[in-house]
Motif scaffolding. Sequence first.
Motif, PDB file in Angstrom:
ATOM      1  N   ILE A  28       0.802  -1.203   0.023  1.00  0.00           N
ATOM      2  CA  ILE A  28       0.244   0.191   0.002  1.00  0.00           C
ATOM      3  C   ILE A  28       1.071   1.356  -0.147  1.00  0.00           C
ATOM      4  O   ILE A  28       0.422   2.144  -0.591  1.00  0.00           O
ATOM      5  CB  ILE A  28      -0.946  -0.015   0.667  1.00  0.00           C
ATOM      6  N   SER A  29       1.896   1.722   0.950  1.00  0.00           N
ATOM      7  CA  SER A  29       2.636   2.709   0.791  1.00  0.00           C
ATOM      8  C   SER A  29       3.137   2.632  -0.236  1.00  0.00           C
ATOM      9  O   SER A  29       4.057   4.174  -1.342  1.00  0.00           O
ATOM     10  CB  SER A  29       3.663   2.471   2.441  1.00  0.00           C
ATOM     11  N   LYS A  30       4.332   1.646  -1.262  1.00  0.00           N
ATOM     12  CA  LYS A  30       5.022   1.817  -2.645  1.00  0.00           C
ATOM     13  C   LYS A  30       3.888   2.361  -3.292  1.00  0.00           C
ATOM     14  O   LYS A  30       3.894   2.691  -4.178  1.00  0.00           O
ATOM     15  CB  LYS A  30       4.824   0.341  -2.708  1.00  0.00           C
ATOM     16  N   SER A  31       2.558   1.387  -3.071  1.00  0.00           N
ATOM     17  CA  SER A  31       1.752   1.748  -4.311  1.00  0.00           C
ATOM     18  C   SER A  31       0.999   3.602  -4.234  1.00  0.00           C
ATOM     19  O   SER A  31       0.685   3.935  -5.652  1.00  0.00           O
ATOM     20  CB  SER A  31       0.150   0.766  -4.168  1.00  0.00           C
ATOM     21  N   SER A  41      -7.695   4.422  -1.476  1.00  0.00           N
ATOM     22  CA  SER A  41      -7.563   4.009  -3.231  1.00  0.00           C
ATOM     23  C   SER A  41      -6.917   2.108  -2.998  1.00  0.00           C
ATOM     24  O   SER A  41      -6.788   1.503  -3.481  1.00  0.00           O
ATOM     25  CB  SER A  41      -7.458   4.600  -4.469  1.00  0.00           C
ATOM     26  N   ALA A  42      -5.753   2.840  -2.729  1.00  0.00           N
ATOM     27  CA  ALA A  42      -4.802   1.565  -2.597  1.00  0.00           C
ATOM     28  C   ALA A  42      -5.190   1.054  -0.942  1.00  0.00           C
ATOM     29  O   ALA A  42      -4.670  -0.280  -1.309  1.00  0.00           O
ATOM     30  CB  ALA A  42      -3.239   2.476  -1.480  1.00  0.00           C
ATOM     31  N   SER A  43      -6.797   1.590  -0.364  1.00  0.00           N
ATOM     32  CA  SER A  43      -7.072   0.163   0.950  1.00  0.00           C
ATOM     33  C   SER A  43      -7.495  -0.642   0.385  1.00  0.00           C
ATOM     34  O   SER A  43      -7.391  -1.669   1.101  1.00  0.00           O
ATOM     35  CB  SER A  43      -7.533   1.415   1.497  1.00  0.00           C
ATOM     36  N   ILE A  44      -7.628  -0.517  -1.547  1.00  0.00           N
ATOM     37  CA  ILE A  44      -8.593  -1.130  -1.740  1.00  0.00           C
ATOM     38  C   ILE A  44      -7.780  -2.977  -2.572  1.00  0.00           C
ATOM     39  O   ILE A  44      -8.265  -3.898  -2.560  1.00  0.00           O
ATOM     40  CB  ILE A  44      -9.297  -1.679  -3.020  1.00  0.00           C
ATOM     41  N   LEU A  45      -6.860  -3.117  -1.759  1.00  0.00           N
ATOM     42  CA  LEU A  45      -5.648  -4.379  -2.123  1.00  0.00           C
ATOM     43  C   LEU A  45      -5.940  -5.097  -0.798  1.00  0.00           C
ATOM     44  O   LEU A  45      -6.241  -6.076  -0.763  1.00  0.00           O
ATOM     45  CB  LEU A  45      -4.563  -3.421  -1.678  1.00  0.00           C
ATOM     46  N   PRO A 234       2.944   0.762   8.576  1.00  0.00           N
ATOM     47  CA  PRO A 234       4.057   1.913   7.926  1.00  0.00           C
ATOM     48  C   PRO A 234       3.922   2.874   7.476  1.00  0.00           C
ATOM     49  O   PRO A 234       4.572   3.930   7.409  1.00  0.00           O
ATOM     50  CB  PRO A 234       4.421   0.520   6.836  1.00  0.00           C
ATOM     51  N   ARG A 235       2.170   3.379   7.310  1.00  0.00           N
ATOM     52  CA  ARG A 235       1.816   4.678   6.270  1.00  0.00           C
ATOM     53  C   ARG A 235       1.860   5.386   7.606  1.00  0.00           C
ATOM     54  O   ARG A 235       2.538   6.095   7.236  1.00  0.00           O
ATOM     55  CB  ARG A 235       0.904   4.871   5.835  1.00  0.00           C
ATOM     56  N   PHE A 236       1.944   5.063   8.904  1.00  0.00           N
ATOM     57  CA  PHE A 236       1.293   5.902  10.043  1.00  0.00           C
ATOM     58  C   PHE A 236       2.751   6.509  10.452  1.00  0.00           C
ATOM     59  O   PHE A 236       3.626   7.954  10.984  1.00  0.00           O
ATOM     60  CB  PHE A 236       0.739   4.927  10.983  1.00  0.00           C
ATOM     61  N   ASN A 237       3.728   5.470  10.688  1.00  0.00           N
ATOM     62  CA  ASN A 237       5.156   6.368  10.652  1.00  0.00           C
ATOM     63  C   ASN A 237       5.428   6.810  10.327  1.00  0.00           C
ATOM     64  O   ASN A 237       6.157   7.745   9.983  1.00  0.00           O
ATOM     65  CB  ASN A 237       6.094   4.559  10.693  1.00  0.00           C
ATOM     66  N   GLU A 238       5.323   6.840   8.504  1.00  0.00           N
ATOM     67  CA  GLU A 238       5.871   7.638   7.391  1.00  0.00           C
ATOM     68  C   GLU A 238       4.925   9.091   7.651  1.00  0.00           C
ATOM     69  O   GLU A 238       6.201  10.198   7.634  1.00  0.00           O
ATOM     70  CB  GLU A 238       6.012   6.952   6.015  1.00  0.00           C
ATOM     71  N   LYS A 239       3.800   9.280   8.153  1.00  0.00           N
ATOM     72  CA  LYS A 239       2.935  10.574   7.859  1.00  0.00           C
ATOM     73  C   LYS A 239       3.382  11.193   9.422  1.00  0.00           C
ATOM     74  O   LYS A 239       3.665  12.066   9.660  1.00  0.00           O
ATOM     75  CB  LYS A 239       1.882  10.029   7.420  1.00  0.00           C
TER      76      LYS A 239
END
Length: 411
Positions: A28-31, A41-45, A234-239
Amino acid sequence: MKNSSIKIALYLNYFVFAILLNSVGIVISKSINVYGVTESSASILEAFKDLPIAIVSFFIASFLPRLGYKKGMLIALAIVFFGCLGMYYGNSFWSAKLMFLTVGVSFALIKLSVYSLIGVITNDSKEHSALMSSIEGFFMVGIASAYFLFPAFYSDTNPDAWLRVYLLLAVLILASFLFLAFSNIQIDAETSGSDWKEDIKNSISLIVIPLVLVFICSAFFFVMIEQGVMTWLPRFNEKIFSFSEKLSVQMASILAISLAIGRFIAGWLTKRISWVKIVIGCAALSIILLLSVLPQLKTDGDVTTLSKLSEIPFLGFVLPLIGLLIAPIYPLLNSAVLSNLSKNLHSPMSGLIIISSALGGTLGSRIVGTLFEKVGGVNAFYFLIIPIILLIISVLIIQKLIKNKANAVQS
């Protein structure tokens, strides 16, 4: 060591699928960063992974014993092998969707086989709980491995370098396939019984059992919590913490490691403490941890990007430790219900477990992803307190139903 080959096969297959299934947060993060899609949109994965699990589990749960657990696992490994190759050569958001589709279909076969075989090779509820927690703990070891395996292929100069991990995974899957194919596993397929339509009817009939119905709700709530955290950490850590992309993934490994430790500990504790006390205590402490950490995180990231372990703030280490608290819940819930059903119902019941878990994971990830985009990561994680409270209520009802059943048997 009559069942040693079976157990090794279960551990090995679960390990491989742990890496693939829970790489969804990484992909998701890479997408978002590479393919340019939005959070929602990425959460659809997650849906491409979980919905096939639910659908396949519904149709195959009661048929699998006649197909044969070994044959089912071999088919699953073959499907996901080509899924990994497709991701490497496809290199697009659509190939990611198709890859997780193959992972979902395959994992349904694997998990049904694993859960059913645990009931076959154990003799009582305590042994069942111990093996269930141990295998689920090893699953978490696989998840933790993913958080180090994927970043190992990251490159600052080549945005496609990370895809090489799928070639390695294809090799691991092939090795698992060959071990299983040549293992001396003596679990014969069942040849008796009705056709698949009646099997599905029998599976659906389980839902009218109060214990099963409440358990389905509790499994749904738990996976909503677990996947909401695991997929988006991972996205939480990044943002929120402003970690670099590589560090964000690596720090998410703390969650997986703590989940693994928690499940191994659960296998030991359940022999000494009531599973209900463990589950409720862990759920309550999870709420306390969230209410302690989240109010201190007020903004979605700072200007400076952190890329070293020495720069990580204290709360960056504390939040992933929620895994230690939620870890025992899922295997203990599963074991409590399965061990209170006859063994011939374990396969259809495993199907219902997987279906409710898949739907809970999809909904949880989708809600957190949408909230992440609309109101920010911190507020999105506050939402997780709601299913934790609902889970506690469900567990109390399950305890009462099990006690009522035991009293009815004694009288």
